[in-house]
Design a protein around this motif. Structure first.
Motif, PDB file in Angstrom:
ATOM      1  N   THR A 171    -107.125  81.489  68.249  1.00 52.81           N
ATOM      2  CA  THR A 171    -106.615  82.054  69.239  1.00 52.81           C
ATOM      3  C   THR A 171    -105.899  83.314  69.488  1.00 52.81           C
ATOM      4  O   THR A 171    -106.351  83.619  70.162  1.00 52.81           O
ATOM      5  N   SER A 205    -106.281  80.243  63.490  1.00 46.94           N
ATOM      6  CA  SER A 205    -105.430  80.202  63.159  1.00 46.94           C
ATOM      7  C   SER A 205    -105.452  78.853  61.385  1.00 46.94           C
ATOM      8  O   SER A 205    -106.541  77.980  61.752  1.00 46.94           O
ATOM      9  N   PRO A 240    -106.660  77.418  71.028  1.00 46.19           N
ATOM     10  CA  PRO A 240    -106.674  76.200  69.920  1.00 46.19           C
ATOM     11  C   PRO A 240    -106.420  75.047  70.483  1.00 46.19           C
ATOM     12  O   PRO A 240    -106.947  74.465  69.695  1.00 46.19           O
ATOM     13  N   TYR A 260    -103.503  87.854  62.343  1.00 42.84           N
ATOM     14  CA  TYR A 260    -103.085  87.655  63.351  1.00 42.84           C
ATOM     15  C   TYR A 260    -103.442  88.136  64.452  1.00 42.84           C
ATOM     16  O   TYR A 260    -103.684  87.125  65.386  1.00 42.84           O
TER      17      TYR A 260
END
Length: 689
Positions: free
Chosen positions: A169, A184, A134, A238
């Motif tokens: 991510t 993200s 990231p 996630y």
């Protein structure tokens, strides 16, 4: 002190562990675990009771092995990936990818000087290492020597959006070269790129749950008002994982609604079951489609490919550092032998777990079932039960095996043991079909004979009896009539409710004894429906339900409604007395008394696919009862419709006030008792000492 025999046994075990480490293939941690492995936390499995799912202790499914990277801890690692006996870890804090060969123990590093803070790692069959970074805003691809091959930065396609955030991510790659990226703040789903880095669109999605307030606002507010409200956005994924068939699995944090998803080609979730954990950190797909997930608290979940929980283990290290317990778990990986590797982010190490005989048997049973070896799977499940006792997941698979073997009677028994309503319903459908085909001819003849007999008796009765004319009263009072006559009068409310309630108001029908009897009959009908429905419709039974709970559940709202309605009517010039209200509202329960037992019986001969019949019947019973209760208030108090509405609203408000005041009184009473008890003990102590 240890005896000579104990010392000799210890040396033999150590020698055996060394031989196993040299001879057996697989991870180096296996030999150490065999010599000194232990379970630092309990293993749990699922049990369903009263419609609720509970985790209960079971045999140890996994033993802890050695911890990796103890000598050279990683720095805040975020992800790990297993392939070909190698474990790759995104060493985020050190800006590199670390690889340990689990057979030789050798450690290699990649991406130093290229990566900044990689938080996701994936390795293809060709050995290319994909690192999601990231800080770089890119996915960097490295070869087996750590040389950068290419990187995938922000897509230049206009379809991606000029203001869309791009901070990779996590990453996963299909065999076809399509790249899945979790970014993200990417609320539209997983970003898909082709092998050339061209944006292909978004994959998968998270729904925004609609609350009752949202529905009301959508109905009442104008478009301008809706635009001024806070716009809800879906949660971003996630983490993700791919299975051998290319299906994508995702985890979403901070949600109690499907935090774990399995997406089909169109991105739609096809996993019915879910985990109640809102802090899942990572997911990995093992052999035979087994799903392994870990939460940040260190709880490890193992599920089959349909989402049925097999085992749960692990946990958080609260006061001390122990093998198998985590300070903050961030990743999980699994090899072809179902050995687990779980990343502890704060400690910078990897915990290893090795399956016991219990887990191996369960895995074998699942694999045999998926391969169509149903008889072999059944025999393996019998060994599971001998080893672990009556665990419901074994009965679940017994039921599935017997469905495939067409032993539907046995399947109903085992699905019932497993607490599986849906599976039981499917098996019962087949059992019922077999019975109907066997007894169909006789059943049809019986129904026709019963219909003809009923028609004949109805016509004969109609000829003998003149057409009934309704009279408000024949001059007799309710107490002058037989109990059975007052009780039988409840059927009149189905035909002429308003006139019937008027007779109750005049005192010509209904006594206190009749009212008590009707309330008891309504309670029995309610209790029978609550605990007596067929297993396909509920997991609740009398054995796991408190009778006192049923009494409170029925009589508390019923009694409060009668009392509150009377108290409100006293203020609003009602003409009825408390006695007449008590009796009249008891007659209003007639639909519930008559319909609920029939619905209870139907649940034993219907399946879940026909549940709409039961649901419709229940709605009819409730609405019919509500209408009769409103008519009781109207006729007994001589109210207009508007006055009835006001009475009901004030009654409901008064019920809430009474319940609130009662709860405060109970709390005060408990406090007062504790104070008196403490004072009494203090006085006794001073007097005696």
């Amino acid at each position: 002190m240890a005896t000579k025999k104990q010392k000799l046994a210890g040396r033999i075990l150590a020698a055996l562990a060394f031989v196993l480490a040299v001879i057996l293939p697989g991870p180096a941690v296996r030999a150490a675990a065999l010599a000194g492995g232990n379970a630092t936390t309990k293993t749990y499995t699922l049990r369903k009771e009263s419609g609720n799912s509970l985790l209960i202790p079971t045999q140890d499914a996994y033993l802890t092995g050695d911890a990796l990277f103890l000598d050279d801890p990683l720095r805040m690692p975020e992800d790990l990936y297993w392939i070909d006996s190698r474990l790759y870890v995104a060493d985020t804090g050190n800006g590199r990818i670390v690889c340990q060969d689990l057979e030789s123990g050798e450690i290699h590093t990649y991406g130093e000087g290229i990566l900044v803070s990689p938080s996701g790692v994936f390795v293809t069959k060709e050995g290319e290492i994909y690192a999601a970074d990231p800080s770089l805003g890119a996915v960097v691809v490295l070869d087996g020597q750590g040389k950068e091959l290419r990187r995938y930065g922000r897509p230049e396609s206009t379809a991606f959006g000029a203001n869309t955030q791009y901070q990779p991510t996590k990453v996963a790659v299909l065999d076809s070269g399509i790249i899945y990226i979790v970014s993200s703040g990417s609320f539209d789903g997983i970003i898909q790129l082709d092998a050339e880095g061209e944006f292909m669109g978004y994959y998968g999605y998270n729904n925004i749950p609609m609350t009752a307030l949202d529905v009301l606002q959508d109905l009442l507010f104008t478009e301008a008002q809706k635009q001024k409200l806070f716009n809800k956005i879906p949660l971003a994924f996630y983490n993700l994982a791919l299975d051998e068939k290319g299906l994508c699995y995702t985890v979403t944090q901070r949600t109690g609604v499907t935090p774990l998803k399995k997406h089909n080609i169109a991105g739609v979730n096809i996993l019915e079951n879910t985990l109640p954990d809102a802090l899942l950190a990572d997911i990995s797909i093992g052999p035979d489609g087994l799903i392994f997930a870990v939460s940040e608290s260190g709880l490890i979940y193992e599920l089959d490919n349909d989402g049925q929980l097999l085992f749960a283990l692990g946990g958080q290290a609260a006061n001390s550092e122990r093998r198998g317990l985590f300070t903050l778990a961030s990743g999980i990986a699994v090899d072809q032998s179902c050995n687990l590797y779980v990343l502890d982010k704060e400690r910078g190490i990897v915990h290893t777990f090795l399956p016991t005989e219990y887990a191996d048997l369960m895995h074998r049973a699942v694999r045999q079932y998926r391969n169509g070896e149903y008889s072999e799977s059944s025999r393996t499940l019998e060994r599971v039960l001998q080893l672990a006792g009556n665990i419901q997941i074994a009965y679940h698979y017994f039921g599935k095996v017997e469905m495939q073997l067409r032993d539907y009677e046995a399947a109903t028994v085992n699905f019932r043991r497993a607490g599986e309503n849906a599976g039981y319903s499917d098996a019962f459908w087949e059992v019922r079909t077999q019975r109907i085909s066997k007894w169909f001819g006789g059943a049809v003849m019986g129904v026709l004979a019963l219909a003809l007999l009923t028609t004949f008796l109805a016509r004969r009765r109609k000829k003998k009896e003149p057409e009934a004319v309704y009279f408000y009263t024949d001059g007799r009072r309710a107490q002058d009539r037989k109990f059975s006559e007052n009780l039988k009068f409840s059927f009149r409310f189905f035909k002429a409710p308003s006139n019937s309630f008027y007779e109750v108001k005049l005192g010509a029908r209904g006594t206190v004894g009749t009212g008590v009897c009707l309330y008891l009959l309504a309670f029995l009908a309610f209790a029978l429906y609550y605990v007596g429905r067929g297993f396909a419709f509920t997991g609740v039974s009398l054995s796991n339900t408190s009778p006192l709970y049923l009494v409170i559940l029925f009589f508390l709202p019923t009694g409060l409604f009668v009392l509150s309605s009377y108290m409100v009517s006293e203020v609003n010039s009602g003409e009825g007395s408390l006695k007449r209200m008590f009796i009249g509202m008891s007659y209003g329960l007639a639909p519930m008394i008559c319909i609920l037992p029939v619905l209870t019986f139907l649940t034993h001969i219907l399946t879940r696919t026909e549940s709409f019949l039961v649901n419709f019947g229940f709605i009819v019973a409730v609405l019919w009862t509500a209408v009769l209760e409103l008519l009781a208030i109207k006729e007994i108090h001589n109210y207009e419709p508007g006055q009835v509405a006001v009475n009901v609203l004030l009654t409901l408000f008064l019920m809430i006030v009474i319940l609130f005041a009662g709860s405060i009184l109970v709390m005060f009473w408990d406090t007062a008792l504790d104070t008196v008890s403490a004072l009494f003990k203090e006085v006794c102590y001073r007097v005696l000492h």
